[in-house]
Design a protein around this motif. Structure first.
Motif, PDB file in Angstrom:
ATOM      1  N   GLY A  43      -2.606  13.303  -8.130  1.00 24.14           N
ATOM      2  CA  GLY A  43      -1.213  13.634  -8.418  1.00 24.14           C
ATOM      3  C   GLY A  43      -0.644  12.720  -9.479  1.00 24.14           C
ATOM      4  O   GLY A  43      -1.025  11.556  -9.570  1.00 24.14           O
ATOM      5  N   ASP A  95      -1.681   2.986   4.316  1.00 24.69           N
ATOM      6  CA  ASP A  95      -1.923   2.415   2.988  1.00 24.69           C
ATOM      7  C   ASP A  95      -3.312   1.788   2.886  1.00 24.69           C
ATOM      8  O   ASP A  95      -3.559   1.001   1.996  1.00 24.69           O
ATOM      9  N   THR A 101      -4.827   2.423  -0.615  1.00 23.83           N
ATOM     10  CA  THR A 101      -3.992   2.296  -1.805  1.00 23.83           C
ATOM     11  C   THR A 101      -4.803   1.705  -2.958  1.00 23.83           C
ATOM     12  O   THR A 101      -5.561   0.762  -2.765  1.00 23.83           O
ATOM     13  N   GLY A 102      -4.647   2.307  -4.129  1.00 25.07           N
ATOM     14  CA  GLY A 102      -5.340   1.801  -5.319  1.00 25.07           C
ATOM     15  C   GLY A 102      -6.791   2.233  -5.392  1.00 25.07           C
ATOM     16  O   GLY A 102      -7.514   1.823  -6.298  1.00 25.07           O
ATOM     17  N   ARG A 131      -5.684   7.298  -4.298  1.00 23.93           N
ATOM     18  CA  ARG A 131      -5.433   8.013  -5.543  1.00 23.93           C
ATOM     19  C   ARG A 131      -6.017   9.419  -5.425  1.00 23.93           C
ATOM     20  O   ARG A 131      -5.468  10.372  -5.951  1.00 23.93           O
ATOM     21  N   PHE A 158       7.856  12.650   7.557  1.00 24.93           N
ATOM     22  CA  PHE A 158       8.907  11.718   7.160  1.00 24.93           C
ATOM     23  C   PHE A 158      10.261  12.198   7.695  1.00 24.93           C
ATOM     24  O   PHE A 158      10.483  13.398   7.858  1.00 24.93           O
ATOM     25  N   ARG A 206      12.718  -2.357   5.325  1.00 23.44           N
ATOM     26  CA  ARG A 206      11.945  -1.317   6.012  1.00 23.44           C
ATOM     27  C   ARG A 206      10.588  -1.192   5.345  1.00 23.44           C
ATOM     28  O   ARG A 206      10.502  -1.274   4.122  1.00 23.44           O
ATOM     29  N   VAL A 207       9.544  -0.970   6.155  1.00 25.77           N
ATOM     30  CA  VAL A 207       8.215  -0.725   5.580  1.00 25.77           C
ATOM     31  C   VAL A 207       8.064   0.759   5.285  1.00 25.77           C
ATOM     32  O   VAL A 207       8.789   1.592   5.831  1.00 25.77           O
ATOM     33  N   ASN A 208       7.110   1.075   4.420  1.00 29.46           N
ATOM     34  CA  ASN A 208       6.745   2.479   4.158  1.00 29.46           C
ATOM     35  C   ASN A 208       7.926   3.354   3.753  1.00 29.46           C
ATOM     36  O   ASN A 208       8.064   4.475   4.238  1.00 29.46           O
ATOM     37  N   ASP A 248       9.448   6.036   1.943  1.00 31.51           N
ATOM     38  CA  ASP A 248       8.806   7.121   1.195  1.00 31.51           C
ATOM     39  C   ASP A 248       9.776   7.754   0.203  1.00 31.51           C
ATOM     40  O   ASP A 248      11.000   7.585   0.312  1.00 31.51           O
ATOM     41  N   ARG A 275       9.952  -3.746   1.470  1.00 27.08           N
ATOM     42  CA  ARG A 275       8.742  -4.136   2.206  1.00 27.08           C
ATOM     43  C   ARG A 275       7.523  -3.352   1.729  1.00 27.08           C
ATOM     44  O   ARG A 275       7.604  -2.569   0.791  1.00 27.08           O
ATOM     45  N   ASP A 276       6.435  -3.508   2.485  1.00 26.20           N
ATOM     46  CA  ASP A 276       5.142  -2.923   2.109  1.00 26.20           C
ATOM     47  C   ASP A 276       5.157  -1.420   1.869  1.00 26.20           C
ATOM     48  O   ASP A 276       5.890  -0.694   2.526  1.00 26.20           O
ATOM     49  N   ASN A 277       4.294  -0.998   0.944  1.00 27.56           N
ATOM     50  CA  ASN A 277       4.029   0.426   0.692  1.00 27.56           C
ATOM     51  C   ASN A 277       5.277   1.180   0.267  1.00 27.56           C
ATOM     52  O   ASN A 277       5.488   2.336   0.631  1.00 27.56           O
ATOM     53  N   CYS A 287       5.888   5.448  -1.002  1.00 31.71           N
ATOM     54  CA  CYS A 287       4.750   6.279  -0.613  1.00 31.71           C
ATOM     55  C   CYS A 287       5.178   7.747  -0.502  1.00 31.71           C
ATOM     56  O   CYS A 287       6.359   8.067  -0.510  1.00 31.71           O
ATOM     57  N   SER A 325       3.903  -4.554  -1.703  1.00 31.83           N
ATOM     58  CA  SER A 325       2.981  -3.534  -2.213  1.00 31.83           C
ATOM     59  C   SER A 325       3.737  -2.236  -2.460  1.00 31.83           C
ATOM     60  O   SER A 325       4.780  -1.974  -1.843  1.00 31.83           O
ATOM     61  N   PHE A 326       3.198  -1.450  -3.400  1.00 25.52           N
ATOM     62  CA  PHE A 326       3.802  -0.174  -3.756  1.00 25.52           C
ATOM     63  C   PHE A 326       2.734   0.916  -3.661  1.00 25.52           C
ATOM     64  O   PHE A 326       1.549   0.647  -3.852  1.00 25.52           O
ATOM     65  N   ALA A 327       3.183   2.153  -3.409  1.00 18.89           N
ATOM     66  CA  ALA A 327       2.251   3.275  -3.484  1.00 18.89           C
ATOM     67  C   ALA A 327       1.939   3.544  -4.958  1.00 18.89           C
ATOM     68  O   ALA A 327       2.782   3.336  -5.833  1.00 18.89           O
ATOM     69  N   ASP A 328       0.709   4.011  -5.220  1.00 18.06           N
ATOM     70  CA  ASP A 328       0.207   4.104  -6.601  1.00 18.06           C
ATOM     71  C   ASP A 328       1.041   4.959  -7.553  1.00 18.06           C
ATOM     72  O   ASP A 328       1.347   4.550  -8.668  1.00 18.06           O
ATOM     73  N   ILE A 329       1.351   6.188  -7.123  1.00 18.66           N
ATOM     74  CA  ILE A 329       2.005   7.106  -8.066  1.00 18.66           C
ATOM     75  C   ILE A 329       3.412   6.607  -8.389  1.00 18.66           C
ATOM     76  O   ILE A 329       3.838   6.591  -9.543  1.00 18.66           O
TER      77      ILE A 329
END
Ligand code: SF4
Lengths: 466, 203
Positions: free
Chosen positions: A143, A194, A197-198, A229, A432, B16-18, B20, B74-76, B79, B102-106
Motif C-alpha cells: 500500500g 507491530d 513493522t518495517g 510492508r 478500530f 495512547r498506543v497504536n 490508527d 506512543r508506539d505504532n 497504524c 515507533s511509527f507504522a510504515d505507510i
C-alpha cells in the motif's frame, strides 16, 4: 549466495541505484480507487504531467459505492462527486475504469486477482494498505499514500528503501471450522500488531502450501495488521492453476514463458531472514477479537481478558480503554457475547469460497430475530457466480440481505454503517474504534463464525456445528 | 514541498498506543477531493461528542494545548489505513512534528511527502518527555533537523537518528517526482527488458 523470494523479486525491479539514496523500483501494476487518487491526479495536472503507463494502471470504484440498487442516484453528493472525479480522471488520462455499472466492479483487491491482473513476480501498488493481499501470488504488493500514487502515475517507479524480511512459518493441519482467517488473527494476537513493522513477511510451511489461493489471500491481506510492508507466498502449482485462463493472464507461448520464470520464485535453501516466527495451527481454535485492534483477540472458547493480565502499563491502559469502548467485562465468556449485526464481506473474506463456507453454515437456518445480517460479495463476478450456485437464495431465505459489491460496512464510507452501541460480528480486517460507524463495536471473525453467530444471535464455536 | 529545517513549539501529549489513521481522520471525511481543509476533522470522534460539541477532556481541546505544534505519542502511531489524509489533517491542524517511539510504515512515509516530521525517539526518552509535559505546563521543544538534535530550552537535549536521504529531502523540500523523472533514460532502458507477459492484454 542463497536468496529469499523477496530478494529475487526486489532485484528484478531495481531500475536505478545510487549510493545514499533509496533504490528506484519499477512498478508492474498500479491499481487505483476513488478515495486515495483525486489529489494525485490533481497534482499531475498542476505539474502538467502525464500518466506514464496507462496500460499498467487500472481503476475501480469500491470504497464509497452504495451496495443497494445501482440504478438509483447516489444519495451522498460528496461521494458522488468523488466517484465522478475518478471517472473524469480516467477519461482524461486514458486509464481503464470499472465503474458502478460494470459487472467486473468490486473491491480492488478482489478484482485484481480475479481478472488475472495480479501475477507472480510482479510489483503491485495501490493507494490502500490491504494491497498486501496480492502477495498471495508471490507478487511484491504494498500500500502507498496519495503522494506515492502520484509518483507512480507520473513515473511508473517508486524510490523505496529496502525493507527487512520476516519468515512466518506455519505448521500443522487445521481442524474443521478453523479457517485461514483464524490463522492470521491468531498470528497477530500472539505477536502483536507491530511485530512485522518495517519488514516483508514471507509465509512458509505446510499449512500455507495446503491452502487454496483464496485462503492465502486472506492471510496476506491482514499482513498489514501485523505492521508488515507486504506479505508474500511463493507461487506453486496452486497459484498457476488459479491464474491460468483468467481474463488478463498470459496465454499461449507467453504463458509457458511466464510459468518458467515463476518457478524460480522461491526462497533458496539456506537463505537468511532477519527474523523468524512460528505458528502451529494443529491445536488452533476459531478466533474472535474482543478489543479495538486486530491483535486484541482470543479463542472462541476463551474469555475477555482483564487489563491486569498485561505487564506493560501502556498496554494495560489500552486494554482498559478498549473494554470500555467495547462495553465488555473481564472474564466474560466469548460465547456469551450477544450481537446485533453480522457483516460478511470485505477484501479479507468476500470471495466465493468465503460465501460458500458461510452459506453451508446458514443453510436451513434462520438469522436470530434480533440480528440484522448482510452479505456483500467482493465483486460483481463473485456475486454472479454465487447466484449461479444458489448461494444468494440460501442467504436470503435465512434472512440475510444480499447486496451489490463494494467495501461497504468494512469501513462504512457508504450508507452501510453500525449505529452507536451496535455490536457486529464482521469478517473484515479492522476493529478500530468507529471503523464501522461511530460508537459501533466490531468483532473480527471468519465467515463461518460470522454465519453461525448470525443464526445463534451470539458467538458460538462453529466446530460444534459440523 | 515545504522544507523543514528547525521547529520550535508547544508539546501536546497523546498518551495512547497504536493510534490508527481511522482515529486521526475518520472515514466520513475522506470523500473530499482536495488536499486541504482536513484539520477541522482531525481526531474527530475523540475531539467531539456525539452531539457535535467538543469533549473538554480530550487533550487537544484543552486550552493549554491549543497552540501545540508538536504531538507527543506512543508506539505504532499511524497504524492501519494508508490514507494520506492523516498527515494532511495533522498538518492542517497546526502540527509540524510527531514524536513517538515507533511509527507504522505507510504513515511514516506519507509524513515526509508533506513536510511533516515523524520523529522516532527511544521509548525511555518518550517516557521522560511525557513526564516533563505533565510537570511543566507550557513545555516546549526545539527540533533541529540540521543538527539532528531535540532541545527543551531548560538544558536538556538529545540527538536522533534519521535516514540521511529523508533528512536531506526534508531540509531542501525536494520534489521527488522530479528526481525520478530525471532518470528517464534508466526507466526506458528498464522497460525494454520487461517480459511481454507482464503487460496485461485481454483475451
Ligand atoms: S474492503 Fe475494507 S479493507 Fe478492503 S479495501 Fe475496502 S475498505 Fe479497505
Amino acid at each position: 549466495m542463497p536468496k529469499t523470494l523477496f530478494d529475487k523479486i526486489w532485484e528484478r525491479h531495481v531500475v536505478d541505484e545510487e549510493p545514499g539514496k533509496p533504490p528506484l523500483l519499477y512498478i508492474d501494476l498500479h491499481l487505483v480507487h476513488e478515495v486515495t487518487s483525486p489529489q494525485a491526479f490533481e497534482g499531475l495536472r498542476l505539474a502538467g504531467r502525464k500518466v506514464r503507463r496507462p496500460d499498467l494502471t487500472f481503476a475501480v470504484v469500491d470504497h464509497n459505492v452504495p451496495t443497494t440498487d445501482r440504478n438509483l442516484p447516489i444519495a451522498d453528493p460528496v461521494a458522488a462527486e468523488q466517484i465522478e472525479t475518478l471517472a473524469r480522471n480516467c477519461r482524461d488520462f486514458g486509464i481503464r475504469l470499472w465503474d458502478l455499472h460494470a459487472v467486473e466492479q468490486g473491491i480492488v483487491h478482489v478484482i485484481g486477482p480475479e481478472l488475472g491482473l495480479t501475477l507472480p513476480g510482479k510489483t503491485i501498488v495501490c493507494g490502500d494498505s490491504h494491497t498486501s493481499t496480492h502477495g498471495a501470488f508471490g507478487a511484491l504488493a504494498f500500500g502507498i499514500g496519495t503522494s506515492e500514487v502520484e509518483h507512480v502515475l507520473a513515473t511508473q517507479c517508486l524510490p523505496q528503501s529496502k525493507p527487512r524480511t520476516t519468515e512466518v512459518n506455519i505448521t500443522g493441519r487445521r481442524r474443521r471450522g478453523v479457517s485461514a482467517k483464524d490463522v492470521i488473527l491468531a498470528l497477530i494476537a500472539r505477536n502483536g500488531t507491530d511485530f512485522a513493522t518495517g519488514s516483508v513477511i514471507e509465509y512458509t510451511g505446510e499449512a500455507i502450501r495446503e491452502m487454496t489461493m483464496e485462503e492465502r489471500m486472506t492471510v496476506c491481506n491482514m499482513s498489514i495488521e501485523a505492521g508488515a510492508r507486504a506479505g508474500l507466498i511463493a507461487p506453486d502449482e496452486t497459484t498457476f492453476a488459479y491464474v491460468k485462463g483468467r481474463r488478463f493472464a498470459p496465454r499461449g507461448e507467453q504463458w509457458e514463458e511466464a510459468v518458467r520464470d515463476w518457478k524460480e520464485l522461491y526462497t533458496d535453501p539456506g537463505a537468511v531472514f532477519d527474523r523468524r516466527v512460528e505458528l502451529d495451527v494443529s491445536t488452533l481454535a476459531p478466533q474472535v477479537t474482543w478489543g479495538t485492534n486486530p491483535g486484541m483477540g482470543t479463542d472462541v472458547t476463551g474469555v475477555v481478558p482483564s487489563p491486569e493480565d498485561f505487564a506493560d502499563e501502556a498496554r494495560r491502559r489500552a486494554v482498559e480503554r478498549a473494554l470500555q469502548y467495547m462495553d465488555l467485562k473481564p472474564g466474560t465468556p466469548i460465547t456469551s457475547i450477544r450481537i446485533d449485526r453480522v457483516f460478511i464481506g470485505s477484501c479479507t473474506n468476500s470471495r466465493l469460497e468465503d460465501l460458500r463456507a458461510a452459506a453451508a453454515i446458514v443453510r436451513g437456518h434462520k438469522v436470530a430475530p434480533h440480528v440484522r445480517a448482510m452479505v456483500v460479495p467482493g465483486s460483481g463476478l463473485v456475486k454472479r457466480q454465487a447466484e449461479a450456485e444458489g448461494l444468494d437464495r440460501i442467504f436470503r431465505e435465512a434472512g440475510f440481505e444480499w447486496r451489490e459489491a463494494g467495501c461497504s460496512m468494512c469501513l462504512g464510507m457508504n450508507p452501510d454503517i453500525l449505529q452507536p452501541g451496535e455490536r457486529c460480528a464482521s469478517t473484515s480486517n479492522r476493529n478500530f474504534e468507529g471503523r464501522q460507524g461511530r460508537g459501533g463495536r466490531t468483532h473480527l471473525v471468519s465467515p463461518e463464525m460470522a454465519a453461525a453467530a448470525a443464526v445463534a444471535g451470539h458467538f458460538v464455536d462453529v466446530r460444534e456445528w459440523f | 514541498m515545504k522544507p523543514f529545517t528547525q521547529h520550535e513549539g508547544l508539546v501536546a501529549p497523546l498518551d495512547r498506543v497504536n493510534v490508527d489513521t481511522d482515529q486521526i481522520i475518520p472515514k466520513q471525511f475522506l470523500k473530499r477531493i482536495q488536499r486541504t481543509g482536513f484539520g477541522q476533522f482531525l481526531f474527530y470522534d475523540w475531539r467531539f461528542r456525539e452531539d457535535g460539541t467538543p469533549d473538554p477532556d480530550f487533550v487537544l481541546n484543552r486550552a493549554e494545548y491549543r497552540q501545540a505544534s508538536i504531538l507527543l505519542a506512543r508506539d505504532n502511531f499511524g497504524c492501519g489505513s494508508s490514507r494520506e489524509h492523516a498527515p494532511w489533517a495533522l498538518q492542517d491542524f497546526g502540527f509540524r512534528v510527531i514524536v513517538a517511539p515507533s511509527f507504522a510504515d505507510i504513515f511514516y512515509n506519507n509524513c515526509f511527502k508533506n513536510g511533516l516530521l515523524p520523529l522516532r525517539l527511544p521509548g525511555e526518552v518518550v517516557d521522560r518527555l511525557f513526564a516533563e509535559v505533565q510537570r511543566r505546563p507550557g513545555y516546549r521543544l526545539t527540533v533541529d533537523l540540521e543538527s539532528c538534535e531535540v532541545r527543551d530550552g531548560q538544558g536538556w537535549k538529545t540527538g536522533f537518528d534519521i535516514d540521511p536521504f529523508r533528512r536531506e529531502s526534508l531540509l531542501k523540500g525536494l520534489d521527488d517526482i522530479g528526481m525520478t523523472l530525471s532518470k528517464e533514460m534508466q526507466i526506458s532502458r528498464y522497460e525494454q527488458k520487461i517480459p511481454g507477459y507482464m503487460v496485461p492484454t485481454e483475451a
